[in-house]
Design an enzyme around this catalytic site. Structure first.
Site, PDB file in Angstrom:
ATOM      1  N   ASP A 196       0.824  -1.207   0.000  1.00  0.00           N
ATOM      2  CA  ASP A 196       0.000   0.000   0.000  1.00  0.00           C
ATOM      3  C   ASP A 196       0.867   1.270   0.000  1.00  0.00           C
ATOM      4  OD1 ASP A 196      -2.915   0.799   0.510  1.00  0.00           O
ATOM      5  OD2 ASP A 196      -1.915   1.885   2.128  1.00  0.00           O
ATOM      6  N   GLU A 249       1.814  -0.348  -4.697  1.00  0.00           N
ATOM      7  CA  GLU A 249       0.905   0.724  -5.112  1.00  0.00           C
ATOM      8  C   GLU A 249       1.717   1.997  -4.932  1.00  0.00           C
ATOM      9  OE1 GLU A 249      -3.284   2.889  -3.982  1.00  0.00           O
ATOM     10  OE2 GLU A 249      -1.786   2.423  -2.468  1.00  0.00           O
ATOM     11  N   HIS A 318     -10.308  -1.548  -5.713  1.00  0.00           N
ATOM     12  CA  HIS A 318     -11.282  -1.062  -4.736  1.00  0.00           C
ATOM     13  C   HIS A 318     -11.265   0.455  -4.583  1.00  0.00           C
ATOM     14  CE1 HIS A 318      -7.446  -1.186  -2.796  1.00  0.00           C
ATOM     15  NE2 HIS A 318      -7.917  -0.468  -1.802  1.00  0.00           N
ATOM     16  N   ASP A 319     -10.365   1.146  -5.280  1.00  0.00           N
ATOM     17  CA  ASP A 319     -10.306   2.609  -5.185  1.00  0.00           C
ATOM     18  C   ASP A 319     -10.806   3.298  -6.452  1.00  0.00           C
ATOM     19  OD1 ASP A 319      -9.062   2.509  -2.671  1.00  0.00           O
ATOM     20  OD2 ASP A 319      -7.051   2.462  -3.543  1.00  0.00           O
TER      21      ASP A 319
END
Ligand code: GLC
Length: 548
Positions: A196, A249, A318-319
């Protein structure tokens, strides 16, 4: 390397499958759907966070890296998931959220005492002057980045929500803690990590940032030398001792940064997610729409396909809004919902790199159909709404922008069948189910050879059996506002792909017609039509293959 020819399926656990009927997806629910993932052809799952968390940001605020959020199940369930997945030849990668913890993490609670050995785990600073934050940085969630803590008499840094305090990577103890977390999950059976916001973990200085409309202060924490060093240390001391991979990410990442992060000799990350391609029709950190041009998309894709040896390829997560609503026809021209979803599948699965498919993408799930902000859960949407309200932006415009950009678009429950709550749960789902579930659901596509799901399965199989589609060179051929043409070439295997992003029939320019001639064999097209008339039908994608 096995992760290069893998197909990865992302699960957002709270919205995937509920087994306990509390309206919240869980690990036993995931286990009950492993066969569907295998049938699709995926062999790796990326699991969004299932760790203990107060859920201020849906699990991306972890309060215990070694425990499972009871809403999802138990550690025993998690071990079963590893075992059941392995039985089916499926590996699992975990979400590694280490830029920040939850403010409810024991480390943070202890760090509030200035004398605690944990103080230095986080970034604490006295205010400027009397009660002003230590610097002018602005965060990723549209707000302040410093929170004053009465107990400490100082501010702590949080680049995301105030319940997500940033860890201090200048402290070697923090790095040791992360190594322990990595070892714990690798020993349990994890095959790697999705890391992340991994290119902003190291804050070189806390000086004021240059004025910026997006995130202010970035130059002090984006892809810093210290960040590269931390990644190398994690690789050297832990990751390289296991058969695993990492995908980062990486926010606001540009090609020069990415080259360093993914250089095989430097040993930092194995691949990364960039954002450029999803932003060709949006401005200011994604929120404001602008016109789509296929040539812009092809330019961006070409830059990354040629710039990096290996890409992580994705169109949804999911974003992000659902791709069939974003680049496809679902919201503009719903008659072509299905065909455009297939065209986009063709796009993703004919690029060089490792494809990531997000739950629901394989059945063409669309953006939500909520009516107002109260139906939303996303902390970013609520933050954005507050900010725009302060700026006196009228309500209808606020809603229009939030609707198009909200992360909840991708987070509504998976649509399994046409029974109550789309077969996701018998309880009240934590986030509303899209009302289109009777039309769009897994069960209705499972046995339909013309379905989006069937198309994904065919393409995945084709890709698995053709080295050229996985490893071939990427050659851009042509693009205009509406269509793009490119090739993938590996020795004598030649794949030619043409995609139409518009509602019109579009002729293939004469100059390129030879690429679509009879000595090429037409393999797949998104319209299902068997006749090739040298033109693309609305929202059609075609793949021609030639093997000598
Ligand atoms: C990443 C996650 C996102 C989360 C943020 C903070 O961007 O994908 O969902 O809110 O990091 O952890």
């Amino acid at each position: 390397m096995w992760w290069k020819d893998s197909i990865i399926y992302q699960i957002y656990p709270r919205s995937f499958q509920d087994s306990s009927d509390d309206g919240f997806g869980d690990i036993p629910g995931i286990i009950s759907r492993l066969d569907e993932i295998k049938e699709l052809g995926a062999n790796v799952i990326w699991l969004s966070p299932v760790y203990k968390s107060p859920d201020a940001d849906n699990g991306y605020d972890i309060s215990d890296y070694y425990a499972i959020n009871p809403k999802f199940g138990t550690m025993n369930d998690m071990e079963n998931l590893f075992a059941e997945a392995a039985k089916r030849g499926i590996k699992i990668i975990m979400d590694l959220v280490i830029n920040h913890t939850s403010d409810e993490h024991e480390w943070f609670q202890k760090s509030r005492d200035p004398k605690s050995p944990y103080r230095d785990y986080y970034i604490w600073k006295p205010g400027k002057d009397s009660k002003k934050p230590p610097n002018n940085w602005t965060g990723f969630f549209m707000g302040e980045t410093w929170e004053y803590d009465e107990q400490s008499g100082e501010y702590y840094l949080h680049l995301f929500d105030k319940k997500q305090p940033d860890l201090n990577y200048k402290n070697p103890k923090v790095i040791e803690e992360v190594k322990n977390i990595l070892r714990f999950w690798l020993d349990k059976g994890a095959a790697g990590f999705r890391c992340d916001v991994i290119n902003i973990i190291f804050k070189t200085s806390l000086a004021d940032g240059k004025k910026s409309l997006a995130v202010q202060g970035l130059e002090h924490f984006k892809s810093q030398e210290g960040n590269h060093e931390v990644l190398r240390e994690l690789r050297r001391d832990v990751l390289d001792k296991y058969d695993c991979f990492t995908v980062g990410e990486t926010v606001f990442v540009d090609l020069p940064d990415a080259k360093l992060l993914c250089d095989e000799n430097r040993k930092e990350l194995n691949m990364l997610f960039f954002f450029d391609h999803l932003e060709v029709d949006r401005r200011i950190a994604q929120f404001i729409p602008k016109k789509f041009h296929a040539y812009k998309l092809l330019n961006v894709i070409t830059k990354w396909q040629k710039g990096l040896d290996w890409n992580a390829i994705y169109l949804e997560n999911h974003d992000q809004p659902r791709i069939v609503s974003h680049f496809g026809a679902a919201d503009k021209d719903s008659e072509f919902w299905k065909r455009s979803a297939k065209m986009l599948a063709l796009f993703e699965l004919t690029l060089r790199g490792t494809p990531f498919i997000y739950q629901g993408q394989e059945i063409g799930m669309t953006n939500f159909d909520f009516k107002n902000i109260d139906e939303l859960n996303d902390v970013v949407s609520h933050g954005l709404n507050k900010l725009m309200k302060k700026m006196c932006i009228p309500k209808f415009l606020r809603w229009k922008w939030i609707k198009a950009s909200s992360r909840d678009n991708a987070r509504t429950p998976m649509q399994w069948n046409d029974s109550e709550n789309a077969g996701f749960s018998k309880g009240k789902p934590w986030l509303g189910v899209n009302r289109n579930y009777k039309l769009i659901n897994y069960a209705s596509q499972k046995n339909d050879p013309d379905s989006i799901l069937a198309f994904y399965k065919k393409l995945i199989l084709l890709r698995k059996n053709s080295k050229g589609l996985i490893y071939g060179d990427f050659i851009p051929v042509y693009a205009d506002t509406n269509i793009m043409i490119y090739q993938r070439i590996l020795e004598k295997e030649i794949y030619t792909i043409a995609l139409n992003f518009s509602s019109h029939n579009i002729k293939i320019p004469k100059k390129f017609l030879h690429l679509f001639s009879s000595d090429y064999y037409q393999v797949l097209n998104a319209s299902g039509s068997s006749e090739w008339k040298n033109e693309l039908l609305p929202w059609e994608g075609v793949l021609f293959i030639k093997t000598a």
